[in-house]
Design a protein around this motif. Structure first.
Motif, PDB file in Angstrom:
ATOM      1  N   TRP A  74       2.747 -16.340  -3.857  1.00  0.00           N
ATOM      2  CA  TRP A  74       2.875 -17.734  -4.402  1.00  0.00           C
ATOM      3  C   TRP A  74       2.979 -18.491  -3.158  1.00  0.00           C
ATOM      4  O   TRP A  74       2.857 -19.809  -3.191  1.00  0.00           O
ATOM      5  N   TRP A  78       1.030 -21.882  -2.562  1.00  0.00           N
ATOM      6  CA  TRP A  78       1.746 -23.088  -2.606  1.00  0.00           C
ATOM      7  C   TRP A  78       1.475 -23.977  -1.222  1.00  0.00           C
ATOM      8  O   TRP A  78       1.324 -25.321  -1.290  1.00  0.00           O
ATOM      9  N   SER A  81      -0.860 -26.635  -1.050  1.00  0.00           N
ATOM     10  CA  SER A  81      -0.553 -27.999  -1.756  1.00  0.00           C
ATOM     11  C   SER A  81       0.001 -28.902  -0.728  1.00  0.00           C
ATOM     12  O   SER A  81      -0.008 -30.252  -0.812  1.00  0.00           O
ATOM     13  N   GLY A 111       0.560 -27.059  -6.427  1.00  0.00           N
ATOM     14  CA  GLY A 111       1.682 -26.978  -6.230  1.00  0.00           C
ATOM     15  C   GLY A 111       2.488 -26.795  -7.446  1.00  0.00           C
ATOM     16  O   GLY A 111       3.369 -25.747  -7.718  1.00  0.00           O
ATOM     17  N   THR A 114       1.442 -23.416  -9.353  1.00  0.00           N
ATOM     18  CA  THR A 114       1.764 -22.140  -8.616  1.00  0.00           C
ATOM     19  C   THR A 114       3.280 -22.085  -8.664  1.00  0.00           C
ATOM     20  O   THR A 114       3.801 -21.001  -9.174  1.00  0.00           O
ATOM     21  N   ILE A 115       4.112 -23.294  -8.867  1.00  0.00           N
ATOM     22  CA  ILE A 115       5.693 -23.082  -8.865  1.00  0.00           C
ATOM     23  C   ILE A 115       6.198 -22.622 -10.368  1.00  0.00           C
ATOM     24  O   ILE A 115       6.917 -21.817 -10.662  1.00  0.00           O
ATOM     25  N   THR A 162      11.841 -28.004  -5.771  1.00  0.00           N
ATOM     26  CA  THR A 162      10.134 -28.322  -5.445  1.00  0.00           C
ATOM     27  C   THR A 162       9.514 -28.744  -6.990  1.00  0.00           C
ATOM     28  O   THR A 162       8.750 -29.904  -7.004  1.00  0.00           O
ATOM     29  N   HIS A 166       7.748 -32.526  -7.027  1.00  0.00           N
ATOM     30  CA  HIS A 166       6.229 -32.407  -7.659  1.00  0.00           C
ATOM     31  C   HIS A 166       6.267 -33.482  -9.123  1.00  0.00           C
ATOM     32  O   HIS A 166       5.151 -34.017  -9.216  1.00  0.00           O
TER      33      HIS A 166
END
Length: 189
Positions: A74, A78, A81, A111, A114-115, A162, A166
Protein backbone atom coordinates in the motif's frame (compact mmCIF):
# COMPACT_ATOMS: atom_id res chain seq x y z
CA UNK A 1 -7.33 57.33 2.05
CA UNK A 2 -6.86 60.57 3.85
CA UNK A 3 -3.69 62.30 4.81
CA UNK A 4 -2.75 62.61 8.47
CA UNK A 5 -4.29 65.67 9.98
CA UNK A 6 -6.86 66.12 7.19
CA UNK A 7 -10.51 66.60 7.96
CA UNK A 8 -13.52 64.59 6.84
CA UNK A 9 -15.47 66.00 3.93
CA UNK A 10 -18.32 68.12 5.15
CA UNK A 11 -21.76 66.68 4.63
CA UNK A 12 -20.84 63.05 5.33
CA UNK A 13 -20.65 61.10 8.53
CA UNK A 14 -18.75 58.10 7.08
CA UNK A 15 -21.82 55.93 6.56
CA UNK A 16 -21.82 56.37 2.77
CA UNK A 17 -19.86 53.18 2.12
CA UNK A 18 -22.80 51.26 0.60
CA UNK A 19 -21.92 52.40 -2.93
CA UNK A 20 -18.36 51.13 -2.76
CA UNK A 21 -17.31 47.98 -4.56
CA UNK A 22 -17.03 44.74 -2.64
CA UNK A 23 -15.25 41.52 -3.40
CA UNK A 24 -17.65 38.93 -4.78
CA UNK A 25 -18.21 36.07 -2.33
CA UNK A 26 -16.92 33.37 -4.68
CA UNK A 27 -13.60 35.23 -5.11
CA UNK A 28 -13.19 35.56 -1.35
CA UNK A 29 -14.06 31.87 -0.88
CA UNK A 30 -11.60 30.92 -3.60
CA UNK A 31 -8.76 32.90 -2.02
CA UNK A 32 -9.35 31.49 1.47
CA UNK A 33 -9.76 27.93 0.22
CA UNK A 34 -6.65 28.10 -1.94
CA UNK A 35 -4.42 28.91 1.01
CA UNK A 36 -5.92 26.10 3.09
CA UNK A 37 -5.63 23.59 0.26
CA UNK A 38 -2.04 24.64 -0.38
CA UNK A 39 -1.19 23.87 3.26
CA UNK A 40 -2.92 20.48 3.04
CA UNK A 41 -1.05 19.61 -0.15
CA UNK A 42 2.24 20.52 1.51
CA UNK A 43 1.35 18.20 4.40
CA UNK A 44 0.48 15.48 1.88
CA UNK A 45 3.88 15.93 0.23
CA UNK A 46 5.60 15.86 3.63
CA UNK A 47 3.95 12.52 4.38
CA UNK A 48 5.02 11.38 0.92
CA UNK A 49 8.61 12.26 1.76
CA UNK A 50 8.35 10.21 4.97
CA UNK A 51 7.01 7.17 3.09
CA UNK A 52 9.65 7.57 0.39
CA UNK A 53 12.38 7.81 3.05
CA UNK A 54 11.10 4.60 4.63
CA UNK A 55 11.10 2.77 1.30
CA UNK A 56 14.49 4.16 0.31
CA UNK A 57 16.20 3.31 3.60
CA UNK A 58 14.82 -0.21 3.44
CA UNK A 59 16.15 -0.80 -0.09
CA UNK A 60 19.49 0.90 0.61
CA UNK A 61 20.35 -0.56 4.03
CA UNK A 62 23.85 0.85 4.40
CA UNK A 63 22.47 4.38 4.92
CA UNK A 64 21.25 3.79 8.48
CA UNK A 65 22.10 1.44 11.31
CA UNK A 66 18.43 1.06 12.33
CA UNK A 67 16.47 -2.06 11.49
CA UNK A 68 13.93 -0.76 9.01
CA UNK A 69 10.71 -2.79 8.63
CA UNK A 70 9.75 -4.04 5.19
CA UNK A 71 7.52 -1.60 3.26
CA UNK A 72 4.01 -2.75 2.45
CA UNK A 73 2.43 -2.76 -1.00
CA UNK A 74 0.00 0.00 0.00
CA UNK A 75 2.93 2.38 0.58
CA UNK A 76 4.10 2.04 -3.02
CA UNK A 77 0.56 2.57 -4.33
CA UNK A 78 -0.10 5.50 -1.98
CA UNK A 79 3.14 7.18 -3.05
CA UNK A 80 1.60 7.62 -6.52
CA UNK A 81 -0.89 10.07 -4.93
CA UNK A 82 1.89 12.65 -4.60
CA UNK A 83 1.78 13.19 -8.39
CA UNK A 84 -1.88 14.34 -8.37
CA UNK A 85 -1.05 16.45 -5.30
CA UNK A 86 1.53 18.31 -7.37
CA UNK A 87 -1.11 18.79 -10.09
CA UNK A 88 -3.42 20.26 -7.44
CA UNK A 89 -0.70 22.63 -6.31
CA UNK A 90 -0.10 23.76 -9.89
CA UNK A 91 -3.83 24.29 -10.48
CA UNK A 92 -4.07 26.90 -7.74
CA UNK A 93 -2.05 29.55 -9.58
CA UNK A 94 -4.43 30.07 -12.49
CA UNK A 95 -7.63 28.30 -11.39
CA UNK A 96 -7.02 25.42 -13.78
CA UNK A 97 -10.05 23.17 -13.51
CA UNK A 98 -8.50 20.27 -15.45
CA UNK A 99 -5.52 20.01 -13.08
CA UNK A 100 -7.81 20.26 -10.05
CA UNK A 101 -9.91 17.40 -11.42
CA UNK A 102 -6.74 15.32 -11.83
CA UNK A 103 -5.90 16.13 -8.20
CA UNK A 104 -9.39 15.19 -7.03
CA UNK A 105 -9.55 11.88 -8.90
CA UNK A 106 -5.94 10.95 -8.09
CA UNK A 107 -6.33 11.57 -4.37
CA UNK A 108 -9.60 9.63 -4.28
CA UNK A 109 -8.10 6.69 -6.19
CA UNK A 110 -4.50 6.43 -5.03
CA UNK A 111 -4.68 8.34 -1.77
CA UNK A 112 -7.92 7.88 0.09
CA UNK A 113 -8.87 4.62 -1.64
CA UNK A 114 -5.55 2.99 -0.80
CA UNK A 115 -5.56 4.22 2.79
CA UNK A 116 -9.16 3.16 3.52
CA UNK A 117 -8.56 -0.26 1.95
CA UNK A 118 -5.46 -0.71 4.10
CA UNK A 119 -7.31 0.30 7.26
CA UNK A 120 -10.14 -2.14 6.55
CA UNK A 121 -7.89 -5.06 5.56
CA UNK A 122 -5.61 -4.70 8.61
CA UNK A 123 -8.28 -3.94 11.19
CA UNK A 124 -8.31 -7.54 12.46
CA UNK A 125 -4.58 -7.27 13.25
CA UNK A 126 -5.24 -4.13 15.31
CA UNK A 127 -8.00 -5.86 17.27
CA UNK A 128 -5.76 -8.88 17.86
CA UNK A 129 -3.01 -6.56 19.10
CA UNK A 130 -5.45 -4.83 21.48
CA UNK A 131 -6.74 -8.17 22.77
CA UNK A 132 -3.22 -9.47 23.42
CA UNK A 133 -2.24 -6.24 25.15
CA UNK A 134 -5.31 -6.34 27.41
CA UNK A 135 -4.59 -9.97 28.36
CA UNK A 136 -0.89 -9.22 28.99
CA UNK A 137 0.12 -11.78 26.36
CA UNK A 138 1.90 -9.30 24.11
CA UNK A 139 5.36 -10.37 25.26
CA UNK A 140 4.73 -13.93 24.01
CA UNK A 141 4.01 -12.78 20.44
CA UNK A 142 6.75 -10.13 20.12
CA UNK A 143 5.14 -7.63 17.72
CA UNK A 144 7.28 -5.71 15.25
CA UNK A 145 8.59 -2.53 16.78
CA UNK A 146 10.31 0.56 15.51
CA UNK A 147 12.29 2.60 18.03
CA UNK A 148 10.53 0.66 20.80
CA UNK A 149 7.00 1.47 19.62
CA UNK A 150 4.64 -1.12 18.09
CA UNK A 151 4.77 -0.77 14.34
CA UNK A 152 1.09 -1.56 13.86
CA UNK A 153 0.05 1.31 16.13
CA UNK A 154 2.47 3.69 14.36
CA UNK A 155 0.98 2.72 10.99
CA UNK A 156 -2.55 3.32 12.19
CA UNK A 157 -1.58 6.74 13.54
CA UNK A 158 -0.09 7.54 10.13
CA UNK A 159 -3.19 6.20 8.34
CA UNK A 160 -5.64 8.22 10.44
CA UNK A 161 -3.67 11.43 9.94
CA UNK A 162 -3.51 10.75 6.21
CA UNK A 163 -7.27 10.11 6.00
CA UNK A 164 -7.92 13.47 7.61
CA UNK A 165 -5.55 15.30 5.29
CA UNK A 166 -7.08 13.65 2.24
CA UNK A 167 -10.66 14.26 3.39
CA UNK A 168 -10.06 17.95 4.09
CA UNK A 169 -8.14 18.45 0.85
CA UNK A 170 -10.92 16.78 -1.16
CA UNK A 171 -13.46 19.04 0.52
CA UNK A 172 -11.39 22.13 -0.30
CA UNK A 173 -10.88 20.93 -3.89
CA UNK A 174 -14.63 20.40 -4.22
CA UNK A 175 -15.30 23.95 -3.02
CA UNK A 176 -12.75 25.34 -5.47
CA UNK A 177 -14.09 23.33 -8.40
CA UNK A 178 -17.61 24.57 -7.69
CA UNK A 179 -16.40 28.14 -7.36
CA UNK A 180 -14.28 28.03 -10.51
CA UNK A 181 -16.84 26.29 -12.70
CA UNK A 182 -19.87 28.25 -11.52
CA UNK A 183 -18.43 31.66 -12.34
CA UNK A 184 -16.55 30.76 -15.47
CA UNK A 185 -17.23 33.04 -18.43
CA UNK A 186 -19.11 31.18 -21.13
CA UNK A 187 -17.58 31.06 -24.59
CA UNK A 188 -19.38 33.20 -27.13
CA UNK A 189 -19.48 31.92 -30.73
Amino acid sequence: MSLPGSQRVTGTDGSDFQHRERIAPHYRLSAETKSRLRLLIYLHCLLGILVFAHIFTYHVPFITSLTIPRPHLWQYIWLISVIPAICGLLSLNRNQVSLMKIFFRGVVTFGLGTILTTIILNLSELFTFKKLKNNHQLEEVEPQTFLGLPLLVLWYIFLIITVQIHAFSLYMAHLLLNSWQQHRPSKQH
